[in-house]
Write a protein that holds these residues in place. Structure first.
Motif, PDB file in Angstrom:
ATOM      1  N   VAL A 100       9.920 -37.155 -24.108  1.00  0.00           N
ATOM      2  CA  VAL A 100      11.112 -36.090 -23.431  1.00  0.00           C
ATOM      3  C   VAL A 100      10.830 -36.453 -21.769  1.00  0.00           C
ATOM      4  CG1 VAL A 100      11.228 -33.595 -22.754  1.00  0.00           C
ATOM      5  CG2 VAL A 100      10.634 -34.260 -25.080  1.00  0.00           C
ATOM      6  N   LEU A 101      11.890 -36.569 -21.436  1.00  0.00           N
ATOM      7  CA  LEU A 101      12.212 -36.944 -19.922  1.00  0.00           C
ATOM      8  C   LEU A 101      12.195 -35.739 -18.870  1.00  0.00           C
ATOM      9  CD1 LEU A 101      14.048 -40.261 -20.230  1.00  0.00           C
ATOM     10  CD2 LEU A 101      11.676 -40.007 -20.035  1.00  0.00           C
ATOM     11  N   ALA A 102      13.183 -34.597 -19.647  1.00  0.00           N
ATOM     12  CA  ALA A 102      13.566 -33.487 -18.788  1.00  0.00           C
ATOM     13  C   ALA A 102      13.765 -32.609 -19.457  1.00  0.00           C
ATOM     14  CB  ALA A 102      14.668 -33.959 -17.790  1.00  0.00           C
ATOM     15  N   ARG A 103      13.489 -31.352 -19.366  1.00  0.00           N
ATOM     16  CA  ARG A 103      13.894 -30.108 -20.041  1.00  0.00           C
ATOM     17  C   ARG A 103      14.623 -29.190 -18.972  1.00  0.00           C
ATOM     18  NH1 ARG A 103      10.000 -28.817 -24.550  1.00  0.00           N
ATOM     19  NH2 ARG A 103       8.544 -30.399 -24.592  1.00  0.00           N
ATOM     20  N   LEU A 104      15.840 -28.783 -19.125  1.00  0.00           N
ATOM     21  CA  LEU A 104      16.496 -27.970 -18.214  1.00  0.00           C
ATOM     22  C   LEU A 104      17.073 -26.605 -18.611  1.00  0.00           C
ATOM     23  CD1 LEU A 104      18.580 -31.340 -17.329  1.00  0.00           C
ATOM     24  CD2 LEU A 104      16.987 -30.598 -16.138  1.00  0.00           C
ATOM     25  N   GLY A 105      17.103 -25.745 -17.823  1.00  0.00           N
ATOM     26  CA  GLY A 105      17.832 -24.723 -18.179  1.00  0.00           C
ATOM     27  C   GLY A 105      18.238 -23.768 -17.108  1.00  0.00           C
ATOM     28  N   ARG A 106      19.423 -23.037 -17.376  1.00  0.00           N
ATOM     29  CA  ARG A 106      19.985 -22.430 -16.368  1.00  0.00           C
ATOM     30  C   ARG A 106      20.680 -21.128 -16.798  1.00  0.00           C
ATOM     31  NH1 ARG A 106      24.313 -25.751 -13.358  1.00  0.00           N
ATOM     32  NH2 ARG A 106      22.593 -26.840 -12.475  1.00  0.00           N
ATOM     33  N   PHE A 107      20.359 -19.886 -16.199  1.00  0.00           N
ATOM     34  CA  PHE A 107      20.915 -18.684 -16.300  1.00  0.00           C
ATOM     35  C   PHE A 107      22.305 -18.614 -15.925  1.00  0.00           C
ATOM     36  CE2 PHE A 107      21.405 -14.191 -15.239  1.00  0.00           C
ATOM     37  CZ  PHE A 107      21.472 -13.530 -16.630  1.00  0.00           C
ATOM     38  N   LEU A 108      23.328 -18.068 -16.772  1.00  0.00           N
ATOM     39  CA  LEU A 108      24.632 -18.071 -16.618  1.00  0.00           C
ATOM     40  C   LEU A 108      25.345 -16.753 -16.295  1.00  0.00           C
ATOM     41  CD1 LEU A 108      25.822 -20.679 -19.269  1.00  0.00           C
ATOM     42  CD2 LEU A 108      25.447 -21.198 -16.863  1.00  0.00           C
ATOM     43  N   GLY A 109      24.462 -15.670 -16.443  1.00  0.00           N
ATOM     44  CA  GLY A 109      24.998 -14.435 -16.337  1.00  0.00           C
ATOM     45  C   GLY A 109      25.807 -13.950 -17.702  1.00  0.00           C
ATOM     46  N   ARG A 110      26.783 -13.182 -17.573  1.00  0.00           N
ATOM     47  CA  ARG A 110      27.645 -12.791 -18.640  1.00  0.00           C
ATOM     48  C   ARG A 110      28.734 -13.700 -19.093  1.00  0.00           C
ATOM     49  NH1 ARG A 110      28.519  -8.009 -21.344  1.00  0.00           N
ATOM     50  NH2 ARG A 110      30.674  -7.777 -22.227  1.00  0.00           N
ATOM     51  N   GLN A 111      28.330 -14.589 -20.096  1.00  0.00           N
ATOM     52  CA  GLN A 111      29.537 -15.518 -20.781  1.00  0.00           C
ATOM     53  C   GLN A 111      29.437 -15.682 -22.231  1.00  0.00           C
ATOM     54  OE1 GLN A 111      31.381 -17.486 -18.689  1.00  0.00           O
ATOM     55  NE2 GLN A 111      30.574 -17.183 -16.861  1.00  0.00           N
ATOM     56  N   THR A 112      30.513 -16.223 -22.564  1.00  0.00           N
ATOM     57  CA  THR A 112      30.659 -16.442 -24.118  1.00  0.00           C
ATOM     58  C   THR A 112      29.653 -17.587 -24.527  1.00  0.00           C
ATOM     59  OG1 THR A 112      32.313 -17.939 -23.957  1.00  0.00           O
ATOM     60  CG2 THR A 112      33.042 -15.690 -23.939  1.00  0.00           C
ATOM     61  N   ASN A 113      29.421 -17.574 -26.009  1.00  0.00           N
ATOM     62  CA  ASN A 113      28.686 -18.813 -26.428  1.00  0.00           C
ATOM     63  C   ASN A 113      29.204 -19.972 -26.112  1.00  0.00           C
ATOM     64  OD1 ASN A 113      25.976 -19.251 -28.226  1.00  0.00           O
ATOM     65  ND2 ASN A 113      27.904 -20.366 -29.306  1.00  0.00           N
ATOM     66  N   ASN A 114      30.626 -20.306 -26.157  1.00  0.00           N
ATOM     67  CA  ASN A 114      31.146 -21.329 -26.088  1.00  0.00           C
ATOM     68  C   ASN A 114      31.031 -21.824 -24.674  1.00  0.00           C
ATOM     69  OD1 ASN A 114      31.912 -21.553 -28.817  1.00  0.00           O
ATOM     70  ND2 ASN A 114      33.757 -20.750 -28.403  1.00  0.00           N
ATOM     71  N   VAL A 115      31.235 -21.094 -23.762  1.00  0.00           N
ATOM     72  CA  VAL A 115      30.900 -21.458 -22.328  1.00  0.00           C
ATOM     73  C   VAL A 115      29.606 -21.954 -22.038  1.00  0.00           C
ATOM     74  CG1 VAL A 115      30.853 -20.583 -19.942  1.00  0.00           C
ATOM     75  CG2 VAL A 115      33.135 -19.974 -21.408  1.00  0.00           C
ATOM     76  N   ALA A 116      28.655 -21.258 -22.787  1.00  0.00           N
ATOM     77  CA  ALA A 116      27.257 -21.615 -22.555  1.00  0.00           C
ATOM     78  C   ALA A 116      26.871 -22.920 -23.144  1.00  0.00           C
ATOM     79  CB  ALA A 116      26.254 -20.427 -23.151  1.00  0.00           C
ATOM     80  N   GLU A 117      27.569 -23.326 -24.049  1.00  0.00           N
ATOM     81  CA  GLU A 117      27.402 -24.533 -24.824  1.00  0.00           C
ATOM     82  C   GLU A 117      27.895 -25.646 -24.029  1.00  0.00           C
ATOM     83  OE1 GLU A 117      26.016 -25.402 -27.541  1.00  0.00           O
ATOM     84  OE2 GLU A 117      26.217 -23.530 -28.975  1.00  0.00           O
ATOM     85  N   TYR A 118      29.293 -25.488 -23.434  1.00  0.00           N
ATOM     86  CA  TYR A 118      29.703 -26.522 -22.341  1.00  0.00           C
ATOM     87  C   TYR A 118      28.768 -26.806 -21.098  1.00  0.00           C
ATOM     88  CZ  TYR A 118      34.059 -28.092 -24.461  1.00  0.00           C
ATOM     89  OH  TYR A 118      34.774 -28.484 -25.473  1.00  0.00           O
ATOM     90  N   GLN A 119      28.362 -25.505 -20.832  1.00  0.00           N
ATOM     91  CA  GLN A 119      27.455 -25.648 -19.646  1.00  0.00           C
ATOM     92  C   GLN A 119      26.167 -26.148 -19.832  1.00  0.00           C
ATOM     93  OE1 GLN A 119      28.153 -25.093 -16.476  1.00  0.00           O
ATOM     94  NE2 GLN A 119      29.781 -23.256 -16.296  1.00  0.00           N
ATOM     95  N   GLY A 120      25.467 -26.135 -21.117  1.00  0.00           N
ATOM     96  CA  GLY A 120      24.508 -26.873 -21.392  1.00  0.00           C
ATOM     97  C   GLY A 120      24.544 -28.499 -21.282  1.00  0.00           C
ATOM     98  N   LEU A 121      25.918 -28.670 -21.817  1.00  0.00           N
ATOM     99  CA  LEU A 121      26.137 -30.084 -21.832  1.00  0.00           C
ATOM    100  C   LEU A 121      26.235 -30.890 -20.434  1.00  0.00           C
ATOM    101  CD1 LEU A 121      27.115 -32.677 -23.312  1.00  0.00           C
ATOM    102  CD2 LEU A 121      29.493 -31.898 -23.333  1.00  0.00           C
ATOM    103  N   LEU A 122      26.993 -30.049 -19.497  1.00  0.00           N
ATOM    104  CA  LEU A 122      27.173 -30.422 -18.334  1.00  0.00           C
ATOM    105  C   LEU A 122      25.738 -30.660 -17.288  1.00  0.00           C
ATOM    106  CD1 LEU A 122      30.204 -28.115 -17.049  1.00  0.00           C
ATOM    107  CD2 LEU A 122      30.417 -30.622 -17.933  1.00  0.00           C
ATOM    108  N   LEU A 123      24.986 -29.686 -17.717  1.00  0.00           N
ATOM    109  CA  LEU A 123      23.554 -29.588 -17.104  1.00  0.00           C
ATOM    110  C   LEU A 123      23.071 -31.074 -17.373  1.00  0.00           C
ATOM    111  CD1 LEU A 123      21.802 -27.674 -15.550  1.00  0.00           C
ATOM    112  CD2 LEU A 123      20.762 -27.107 -17.832  1.00  0.00           C
ATOM    113  N   GLY A 124      22.927 -31.454 -18.983  1.00  0.00           N
ATOM    114  CA  GLY A 124      22.330 -32.601 -19.344  1.00  0.00           C
ATOM    115  C   GLY A 124      22.865 -33.744 -18.803  1.00  0.00           C
ATOM    116  N   LEU A 125      24.391 -33.968 -18.917  1.00  0.00           N
ATOM    117  CA  LEU A 125      25.183 -34.955 -18.294  1.00  0.00           C
ATOM    118  C   LEU A 125      24.671 -35.246 -16.904  1.00  0.00           C
ATOM    119  CD1 LEU A 125      28.594 -34.773 -19.972  1.00  0.00           C
ATOM    120  CD2 LEU A 125      26.603 -36.161 -20.796  1.00  0.00           C
TER     121      LEU A 125
END
Length: 202
Positions: A100-125
């Motif tokens: 494991v090189l990095a563990r990343l997390g970000r609180f998004l406030g009130r969002q849908t699950n699909n938005v959160a999925e994309y935001q997780g991907l953007l965080l990793g990319l």
């Protein structure tokens, strides 16, 4: 090995200045005789840097940048209520998936699950770009997101269109990328980070 006159001409000095220069060199050599060959320092190549130990970076702490070659990007998103309190999570590993090189997390406030999925991907990319990865494999348990990125599903929701476009832009910045849908049980580390982002409001 040239004559003194020619040396003076090349250096742009007269004979008297050359004599003074040579006399000074002779005096310096007499004061500090050259060390014997056995005592002279031997030029050595710099020792190779020690291999980095397995690094498990805490949330949000970037791993050291370097030419990372191929990396795996695990991403996930969580929303409690859909929409509701949500978080994005990503974990980056080496090509084997074991380091494991990095563990990343970000609180998004009130969002849908699909938005959160994309935001997780953007965080990793974005973090993979910081690590100078050239080849990545995205692994996520959101079949919808993976199929939309692969062009198999259309993106109809207006809120997902800019996230989808940004994800494609980032993916195309790598020399090579691939997308893989994985079962939720194989995405536990990214899922943990997305939920920690909610719990701790990272």
């Amino acid at each position: 090995q040239e004559s003194l006159e020619m040396t003076c001409e090349v250096l742009g000095i007269d004979r008297e200045a050359a004599v003074r220069l040579l006399n000074g060199a002779v005096l310096a050599l007499r004061k500090e005789p050259p060390a014997p060959a056995s005592a002279r320092p031997v030029a050595r190549s710099p020792a190779p840097a020690p291999l980095a130990k397995t690094q498990q970076a805490p949330p949000g702490l970037p791993a050291r940048a370097g030419s990372a070659g191929r990396l795996l990007v695990f991403s996930d998103g969580a929303a409690r209520g859909n929409p509701g309190p949500s978080g994005a999570g990503a974990v980056i590993t080496d090509a084997t998936g074991k380091t494991v090189l990095a563990r990343l997390g970000r609180f998004l406030g009130r969002q849908t699950n699909n938005v959160a999925e994309y935001q997780g991907l953007l965080l990793g990319l974005r973090h993979a770009i910081e690590l100078k990865a050239r080849d990545i494999e995205v692994r996520a348990d959101s079949q919808l997101m993976i199929r939309q990125l692969a062009g198999r599903y259309a993106v109809k929701h207006p809120g997902l269109k800019p996230l989808h476009a940004e994800a494609l832009r980032l993916l195309r910045s790598f020399e090579k990328f691939s997308l893989k849908h994985i079962p939720r049980e194989e995405n536990g580390l990214a899922d943990e980070m997305s939920n920690r982002a909610i719990d701790e409001e990272m």
